[in-house]
Design an enzyme around this catalytic site. Structure first.
Site, mmCIF file in Angstrom:
data_model
loop_
_atom_site.group_PDB
_atom_site.id
_atom_site.type_symbol
_atom_site.label_atom_id
_atom_site.label_comp_id
_atom_site.label_asym_id
_atom_site.label_seq_id
_atom_site.Cartn_x
_atom_site.Cartn_y
_atom_site.Cartn_z
ATOM 1 C CE LYS A 1 10.085 14.306 -6.048
ATOM 2 N NZ LYS A 1 10.813 15.138 -6.981
ATOM 3 C CE LYS B 1 15.335 10.555 -3.027
ATOM 4 N NZ LYS B 1 14.908 10.915 -4.357
ATOM 5 C CE LYS C 1 15.225 22.311 0.084
ATOM 6 N NZ LYS C 1 13.819 22.596 0.052
HETATM 7 P P1 TYM Z 1 17.013 16.055 -8.232
HETATM 8 O O1 TYM Z 1 17.045 17.532 -8.386
HETATM 9 O O2 TYM Z 1 16.067 15.464 -7.256
HETATM 10 O O3 TYM Z 1 18.458 15.521 -7.873
HETATM 11 C C1 TYM Z 1 19.593 15.911 -8.622
HETATM 12 C C2 TYM Z 1 20.531 14.737 -8.769
HETATM 13 O O4 TYM Z 1 20.920 14.255 -7.470
HETATM 14 C C3 TYM Z 1 20.679 12.853 -7.381
HETATM 15 N N1 TYM Z 1 20.288 12.528 -5.997
HETATM 16 C C4 TYM Z 1 20.829 11.526 -5.294
HETATM 17 N N2 TYM Z 1 21.775 10.630 -5.621
HETATM 18 C C5 TYM Z 1 22.126 9.732 -4.657
HETATM 19 N N3 TYM Z 1 21.568 9.700 -3.419
HETATM 20 C C6 TYM Z 1 20.614 10.590 -3.058
HETATM 21 N N4 TYM Z 1 20.096 10.571 -1.829
HETATM 22 C C7 TYM Z 1 20.196 11.559 -4.019
HETATM 23 N N5 TYM Z 1 19.296 12.579 -3.997
HETATM 24 C C8 TYM Z 1 19.360 13.155 -5.221
HETATM 25 C C9 TYM Z 1 19.533 12.583 -8.354
HETATM 26 O O5 TYM Z 1 19.518 11.231 -8.758
HETATM 27 C C10 TYM Z 1 19.872 13.531 -9.483
HETATM 28 O O6 TYM Z 1 20.805 12.935 -10.369
HETATM 29 N N6 TYM Z 1 14.362 14.591 -12.209
HETATM 30 C C11 TYM Z 1 15.665 15.025 -11.762
HETATM 31 C C12 TYM Z 1 16.179 16.253 -12.459
HETATM 32 C C13 TYM Z 1 16.156 16.191 -13.953
HETATM 33 C C14 TYM Z 1 17.061 15.484 -14.773
HETATM 34 C C15 TYM Z 1 16.667 15.778 -16.109
HETATM 35 C C16 TYM Z 1 18.139 14.663 -14.506
HETATM 36 C C17 TYM Z 1 15.278 16.852 -14.766
HETATM 37 N N7 TYM Z 1 15.611 16.600 -16.058
HETATM 38 C C18 TYM Z 1 17.337 15.212 -17.194
HETATM 39 C C19 TYM Z 1 18.811 14.094 -15.594
HETATM 40 C C20 TYM Z 1 18.419 14.383 -16.907
HETATM 41 C C21 TYM Z 1 15.594 15.345 -10.267
HETATM 42 O O7 TYM Z 1 14.560 15.655 -9.759
HETATM 43 O O8 TYM Z 1 16.796 15.362 -9.662
#
Ligand code: TYM
Length: 336
Positions: A113, A197, A200
């Site tokens: 990032k 991956k 967005k």
């Molecule tokens: P975020 O907002 O980027 O994504 C949310 C969830 O979607 C999953 N994800 C994917 N899974 C499979 N293939 C993909 N291409 C893909 N893109 C996104 C992510 O793995 C996630 O589960 N850091 C986290 C948010 C967070 C969080 C937490 C998660 C903050 N605190 C505590 C679990 C527990 C994030 O940025 O997810």
């Protein structure tokens, strides 16, 4: 022994996509009938990158709408936004003092990032995983459904919990969390490049299926999705080094809740155009009703605010209680 409790979070960055759905939200929905679940819109994580305040407000509501439209029941689960429960930030500070700089330096997501200009990334982006550990551990959650890209952050959460328990000699005060990562598809890949991956932040909208895409757009994106010249294999071995083919087959398996072998048995030997029209059908059947429902829910902001208010109050009670215990373990006290 800790009581089983699920926690997960999604950033309100707008336009959730098929990766978010198959990697995480679909699992959230399945888990709501088995565990006590807490699902958070992690707005404080979102501001590690610059956000437009007006858009952020709307994206927070759209994420709640996406949860509900995907099948999460706000009566059964705690659905809330992170900024409403200040204990997340307070525990994150504690974890800033527990986690080591070397641990942060190993985080691959930070490197990705921050890109080439690491010096210019926000400090928040660097300590982001400590806030994530705080999100989970403030509720002493035991299980965390996420996509594979979050695995390293959950390993860090385990390390923080172990170090805290050890440093303060408090037994197993914090649980050692278990990640719940989907088996058939742990990482949904871009439709344009099977090595990247689905995300967005990818410039091309053709690389992803958004939950709000309509039927025609989904059909067109799948038709244009990159594949190779070979036909579909009948056995898993035949998918070796075929990233794009593996991705499309895995999406089909996940969306239809079947195993990859079964998909290969059905389509083995056929060409991709036959398979792609079935894949489009399955995605449209699952995703379009969700997209329509998101749009409908977005017309009722009052309802979405109510869901957040109710969820935040419940989360705040649990979090405040635990923060008091945590401060006491450390030797801190709150006099106000
Ligand atoms: P975020 O907002 O980027 O994504 C949310 C969830 O979607 C999953 N994800 C994917 N899974 C499979 N293939 C993909 N291409 C893909 N893109 C996104 C992510 O793995 C996630 O589960 N850091 C986290 C948010 C967070 C969080 C937490 C998660 C903050 N605190 C505590 C679990 C527990 C994030 O940025 O997810």
């Amino acid at each position: 022994m800790h009581k089983k409790r699920v926690f997960s979070g999604v950033q309100p960055t707008g336009n959730l996509h098929l990766g978010n759905y198959l990697g995480a939200i679909k699992n959230f929905v399945d888990l709501q009938n088995k565990f006590e679940c807490i699902y958070c819109i992690v707005d404080l994580h979102a501001i590690t990158n610059k956000q437009n305040p007006k858009e952020l407000k709307s994206n927070i509501l759209e994420t709640v709408a996406s949860f509900i439209a995907s099948g999460l029941n706000p009566e059964k689960n705690i659905i809330f936004n992170q900024a409403s429960v200040s204990a997340h930030s307070e525990l994150a500070w504690v974890f800033n003092c527990v986690a080591r700089i070397g641990w942060m330096n190993r985080m691959t997501q930070f490197k990705e990032k921050a890109g080439a200009n690491k010096e210019n990334a926000s400090v928040g982006l660097m300590v982001y995983p400590n806030l994530m550990a705080a999100d989970i551990l403030i509720y002493k959650a035991t299980h965390v459904p996420v996509g594979e890209d979050q695995k390293q952050h959950l390993e860090l959460t385990r390390d923080i919990a172990k170090k805290f328990n050890n440093d303060f000699k408090c037994g197993e005060y914090f649980p050692i969390v278990e990640p719940l990562i989907p088996k058939e598809i742990s990482r949904v890949m871009s439709l344009r490049d099977g090595k990247k991956k689905m995300s967005k932040s990818e410039d091309s909208d053709q690389s992803r299926i958004n939950l709000k895409d309509d039927k025609d757009l989904i059909d067109q994106k799948i038709k244009k999705a990159k594949t190779d010249n070979d036909s579909i294999p009948s056995e898993i071995n035949g998918l070796k080094n075929r990233n794009e083919a593996t991705n499309l087959i895995s999406i089909y398996a996940s969306i239809n809740n079947v195993k990859i072998d079964k998909v290969l048995k059905e389509f083995g030997g056929k060409n991709f155009s036959t398979f792609k029209s079935k894949l489009s059908e399955s995605i449209i059947e699952k995703i379009c009703p969700i997209g329509k429902q998101i749009k409908k829910l977005m017309d009722d902001e009052k309802y979405l605010h109510k869901v957040l208010e109710k969820g935040s109050k419940k989360a705040d009670i649990l979090a405040k209680h635990n923060l008091k215990e945590i401060y006491d373990i450390i030797g801190l006290a709150k006099f106000s």
